[in-house]
Design an enzyme around this catalytic site. Structure first.
Site, PDB file in Angstrom:
ATOM      1  N   ARG A  94      -0.280   1.351   5.910  1.00 13.50           N
ATOM      2  CA  ARG A  94      -0.140   0.543   4.700  1.00 13.50           C
ATOM      3  C   ARG A  94       0.496   1.371   3.600  1.00 13.50           C
ATOM      4  O   ARG A  94       0.663   2.587   3.723  1.00 13.50           O
ATOM      5  CB  ARG A  94      -1.504   0.029   4.240  1.00 13.50           C
ATOM      6  N   GLY A  95       0.819   0.709   2.485  1.00 11.95           N
ATOM      7  CA  GLY A  95       1.258   1.431   1.309  1.00 11.95           C
ATOM      8  C   GLY A  95       0.055   2.030   0.582  1.00 11.95           C
ATOM      9  O   GLY A  95      -1.095   1.779   0.924  1.00 11.95           O
ATOM     10  N   GLY A  96       0.340   2.825  -0.426  1.00 13.38           N
ATOM     11  CA  GLY A  96      -0.730   3.391  -1.243  1.00 13.38           C
ATOM     12  C   GLY A  96      -1.220   4.737  -0.746  1.00 13.38           C
ATOM     13  O   GLY A  96      -0.746   5.277   0.243  1.00 13.38           O
ATOM     14  N   THR A  99      -8.186   5.780   0.035  1.00 16.67           N
ATOM     15  CA  THR A  99      -9.297   4.992  -0.483  1.00 16.67           C
ATOM     16  C   THR A  99     -10.478   5.099   0.467  1.00 16.67           C
ATOM     17  O   THR A  99     -10.378   5.668   1.553  1.00 16.67           O
ATOM     18  CB  THR A  99      -8.896   3.524  -0.720  1.00 16.67           C
ATOM     19  N   HIS A 101     -13.745   2.913   2.352  1.00 13.88           N
ATOM     20  CA  HIS A 101     -14.368   1.661   2.748  1.00 13.88           C
ATOM     21  C   HIS A 101     -15.781   1.962   3.221  1.00 13.88           C
ATOM     22  O   HIS A 101     -16.018   2.985   3.885  1.00 13.88           O
ATOM     23  CB  HIS A 101     -13.607   0.984   3.884  1.00 13.88           C
ATOM     24  N   ALA A 167      -9.249  -2.175  -4.868  1.00 17.82           N
ATOM     25  CA  ALA A 167      -8.015  -1.477  -4.501  1.00 17.82           C
ATOM     26  C   ALA A 167      -7.188  -2.349  -3.567  1.00 17.82           C
ATOM     27  O   ALA A 167      -7.730  -3.146  -2.794  1.00 17.82           O
ATOM     28  CB  ALA A 167      -8.344  -0.153  -3.823  1.00 17.82           C
ATOM     29  N   ALA A 182      -9.787  -4.094  -1.018  1.00 19.07           N
ATOM     30  CA  ALA A 182     -11.183  -3.663  -0.869  1.00 19.07           C
ATOM     31  C   ALA A 182     -11.872  -3.842  -2.216  1.00 19.07           C
ATOM     32  O   ALA A 182     -11.531  -3.174  -3.199  1.00 19.07           O
ATOM     33  CB  ALA A 182     -11.259  -2.209  -0.426  1.00 19.07           C
ATOM     34  N   CYS A 198      -6.975   6.592  -4.631  1.00 13.44           N
ATOM     35  CA  CYS A 198      -5.609   6.070  -4.810  1.00 13.44           C
ATOM     36  C   CYS A 198      -4.682   7.097  -5.451  1.00 13.44           C
ATOM     37  O   CYS A 198      -3.642   6.744  -6.027  1.00 13.44           O
ATOM     38  CB  CYS A 198      -5.620   4.776  -5.628  1.00 13.44           C
TER      39      CYS A 198
END
Length: 240
Positions: A94-96, A99, A101, A167, A182, A198
């Protein structure tokens, strides 16, 4: 553009599920949808079939994920540290940046063919954010966006106190989406201390529980969020 537009969206609640298992699950749906679009392009218009849409909600055991543009230095734990925290770590597509979870978080994975809705990835991200903003408003909490930063934030007018509650990180191909958002509801915020969330080192992270000062009903929050998403995207929501 699809010959047959389809706004039916199947809602799937996976509950608490291992991150790799959920990643494989959404990847399978994503790849099948992309393949169907490719086949449609090769077919006569009369033979084309509509593409499906899915809205997946779940949560994960403790896990840190790093987007393709992220910096692994933003993970502040080594292998022993991860083991001590009973957490896993994945580099994903994914981008970013990085993070966390964990249990008590609503993780949303919309697998949508945006050709069925609109072909604008920025609008897509803003609507995901808006659904969370509206859900927070249902609980009397004002939230919004910060220019240049994705996600949903609280106290956006005060940069020193601004804190992230949701996020975002997505992937798309041929206008088909995967990964998503999330939303911290009952999340153990201590786990965010082990990363630079992030890639932003001057902003805090929060949860709905922290902001309310009490535990909200997770199922009720999820239902409110699901309904806001359905209204914003004009889903014809299909539930098993």
């Amino acid at each position: 553009m699809n010959a047959v537009l389809n706004k039916q969206t199947k809602f799937i609640d996976l509950g608490l599920i291992d991150y790799q298992q959920a990643w494989d699950y959404q990847t399978d749906l994503f790849e099948k949808t992309v393949a169907l679009k490719i086949d449609n392009r090769k077919a006569d218009v009369t033979e084309q079939v509509s593409t499906p849409n899915y809205l997946i909600f779940c949560s994960h055991p403790h896990v840190y994920t790093l987007g393709k543009s992220g910096d692994q230095a933003h993970l502040l734990l080594d292998e022993k540290g991860l083991a001590d925290k009973q957490a896993s770590f994945y580099k994903i597509n994914r981008g970013g940046d990085i993070t966390y979870h964990g249990p008590g978080q609503i993780v949303g994975y919309p697998i949508l063919d945006l050709d069925n809705f609109f072909t604008d990835i920025h609008q897509y991200l803003r609507l995901l954010e808006e659904a969370v903003i509206l859900t927070l408003a249902d609980y009397g909490i004002t939230s919004g966006r910060i220019d240049g930063l994705t996600g949903v934030w609280i106290d956006i007018e005060n940069p020193d106190k601004a804190r992230k509650i949701c996020a975002l990180g997505v992937k798309s191909s041929r206008w088909v989406t995967m990964h998503g958002f999330a939303f911290n509801v009952l999340t153990d915020l201590n786990y965010f201390q082990n990363i630079v969330p992030c890639g932003i080192d001057d902003k805090a992270v929060t949860s709905l529980e922290f902001e309310l000062g009490k535990k909200p009903d997770l199922d009720k929050v999820q239902n409110k969020l699901k309904q806001h998403l359905a209204k914003l995207f004009e889903f014809d929501l299909i539930e098993d």
